[in-house]
Write a protein that holds these residues in place. Structure first.
Motif, short mmCIF file in Angstrom:
data_model
loop_
_atom_site.label_atom_id
_atom_site.label_comp_id
_atom_site.label_asym_id
_atom_site.label_seq_id
_atom_site.Cartn_x
_atom_site.Cartn_y
_atom_site.Cartn_z
N LEU A 33 -16.20 -21.77 -65.24
CA LEU A 33 -16.54 -21.56 -66.65
C LEU A 33 -17.96 -22.02 -66.95
O LEU A 33 -18.69 -21.38 -67.72
CB LEU A 33 -15.56 -22.29 -67.56
CG LEU A 33 -14.19 -21.66 -67.75
CD1 LEU A 33 -13.31 -22.56 -68.62
CD2 LEU A 33 -14.32 -20.29 -68.37
N ALA A 34 -18.35 -23.13 -66.35
CA ALA A 34 -19.72 -23.63 -66.56
C ALA A 34 -20.74 -22.64 -66.01
O ALA A 34 -21.77 -22.38 -66.66
CB ALA A 34 -19.88 -25.00 -65.90
N LEU A 35 -20.48 -22.07 -64.83
CA LEU A 35 -21.40 -21.08 -64.27
C LEU A 35 -21.47 -19.83 -65.15
O LEU A 35 -22.55 -19.27 -65.35
CB LEU A 35 -20.96 -20.70 -62.86
CG LEU A 35 -21.24 -21.71 -61.76
CD1 LEU A 35 -20.70 -21.21 -60.42
CD2 LEU A 35 -22.71 -22.02 -61.65
N LEU A 36 -20.33 -19.41 -65.68
CA LEU A 36 -20.34 -18.26 -66.58
C LEU A 36 -21.12 -18.58 -67.85
O LEU A 36 -21.83 -17.73 -68.39
CB LEU A 36 -18.91 -17.83 -66.92
CG LEU A 36 -18.14 -17.14 -65.80
CD1 LEU A 36 -16.71 -16.87 -66.25
CD2 LEU A 36 -18.82 -15.87 -65.36
N GLY A 37 -21.01 -19.81 -68.34
CA GLY A 37 -21.77 -20.22 -69.51
C GLY A 37 -23.27 -20.21 -69.26
O GLY A 37 -24.05 -19.76 -70.10
N LEU A 44 -14.75 -18.38 -59.17
CA LEU A 44 -14.24 -19.74 -59.32
C LEU A 44 -13.23 -19.85 -60.46
O LEU A 44 -12.25 -20.59 -60.35
CB LEU A 44 -15.38 -20.73 -59.51
CG LEU A 44 -16.26 -20.96 -58.28
CD1 LEU A 44 -17.38 -21.93 -58.61
CD2 LEU A 44 -15.44 -21.49 -57.12
N VAL A 45 -13.45 -19.12 -61.55
CA VAL A 45 -12.50 -19.15 -62.66
C VAL A 45 -11.15 -18.57 -62.20
O VAL A 45 -10.09 -19.16 -62.42
CB VAL A 45 -13.03 -18.37 -63.88
CG1 VAL A 45 -11.93 -18.09 -64.88
CG2 VAL A 45 -14.14 -19.17 -64.56
N GLY A 48 -30.15 -13.05 -58.65
CA GLY A 48 -29.71 -14.42 -58.92
C GLY A 48 -28.80 -14.49 -60.13
O GLY A 48 -27.80 -15.21 -60.14
N GLN A 49 -29.12 -13.71 -61.16
CA GLN A 49 -28.29 -13.65 -62.35
C GLN A 49 -26.93 -13.04 -62.02
O GLN A 49 -25.90 -13.51 -62.48
CB GLN A 49 -29.00 -12.82 -63.44
CG GLN A 49 -28.27 -12.73 -64.74
CD GLN A 49 -28.21 -14.05 -65.48
OE1 GLN A 49 -28.97 -14.97 -65.22
NE2 GLN A 49 -27.30 -14.15 -66.41
N GLY A 50 -26.95 -12.00 -61.21
CA GLY A 50 -25.69 -11.37 -60.80
C GLY A 50 -24.81 -12.31 -59.99
O GLY A 50 -23.59 -12.30 -60.13
N LEU A 51 -25.44 -13.12 -59.15
CA LEU A 51 -24.68 -14.08 -58.36
C LEU A 51 -24.03 -15.15 -59.23
O LEU A 51 -22.92 -15.59 -58.95
CB LEU A 51 -25.56 -14.73 -57.30
CG LEU A 51 -25.93 -13.85 -56.11
CD1 LEU A 51 -26.91 -14.58 -55.20
CD2 LEU A 51 -24.70 -13.43 -55.34
N LEU A 52 -24.72 -15.56 -60.30
CA LEU A 52 -24.12 -16.53 -61.22
C LEU A 52 -22.85 -15.95 -61.84
O LEU A 52 -21.82 -16.63 -61.91
CB LEU A 52 -25.10 -16.91 -62.32
CG LEU A 52 -26.06 -18.04 -62.04
CD1 LEU A 52 -27.02 -18.23 -63.21
CD2 LEU A 52 -25.34 -19.31 -61.75
N TRP A 53 -22.94 -14.70 -62.31
CA TRP A 53 -21.76 -14.05 -62.89
C TRP A 53 -20.64 -13.94 -61.85
O TRP A 53 -19.48 -14.23 -62.15
CB TRP A 53 -22.10 -12.66 -63.40
CG TRP A 53 -22.91 -12.61 -64.65
CD1 TRP A 53 -24.21 -12.21 -64.76
CD2 TRP A 53 -22.49 -12.95 -65.98
NE1 TRP A 53 -24.61 -12.30 -66.07
CE2 TRP A 53 -23.59 -12.74 -66.83
CE3 TRP A 53 -21.29 -13.41 -66.52
CZ2 TRP A 53 -23.53 -12.96 -68.20
CZ3 TRP A 53 -21.23 -13.64 -67.88
CH2 TRP A 53 -22.33 -13.42 -68.70
#
Length: 86
Positions: free
Chosen positions: A66-70, A24-25, A13-18
């Motif tokens: 950017l929000a997802l990366l944050g 998207l960026v 799940g963490q990897g998918l967020l990254w």
């Protein structure tokens, strides 16, 4: 002595967020810059133009990335702090 249950962290799940944040960026800002500089739409910009959305919608996609990366970075830091505690 009672055992303490350690919360398991979903690394997938963490990897998918990254991953989704980076995609998207790149798509949001890259499509916006390409469209502004070369008057051509591709990727996200092309799809958004076909849906008749305004030009700033590609930048909105970039900011969502950017929000997802944050969020991913914040979770990563919190996990590292939690792993260091005894």
């Amino acid at each position: 002595m009672a055992k303490q249950l350690k919360r398991t962290h979903s690394s997938s799940g963490q990897g998918l967020l990254w991953l989704f944040g980076a995609i998207l960026v790149i798509q949001g800002f890259g499509s916006g810059v390409t469209e502004a500089g070369w008057d051509t739409s591709f990727g996200v910009a092309g799809l958004l133009r076909a849906a008749h959305l305004p030009e700033w919608a590609t930048l909105l996609v970039g900011f969502v990335g950017l929000a997802l990366l944050g969020v991913a970075a914040r979770r990563h830091c919190a996990r590292r702090r939690a792993d260091r505690r005894p």
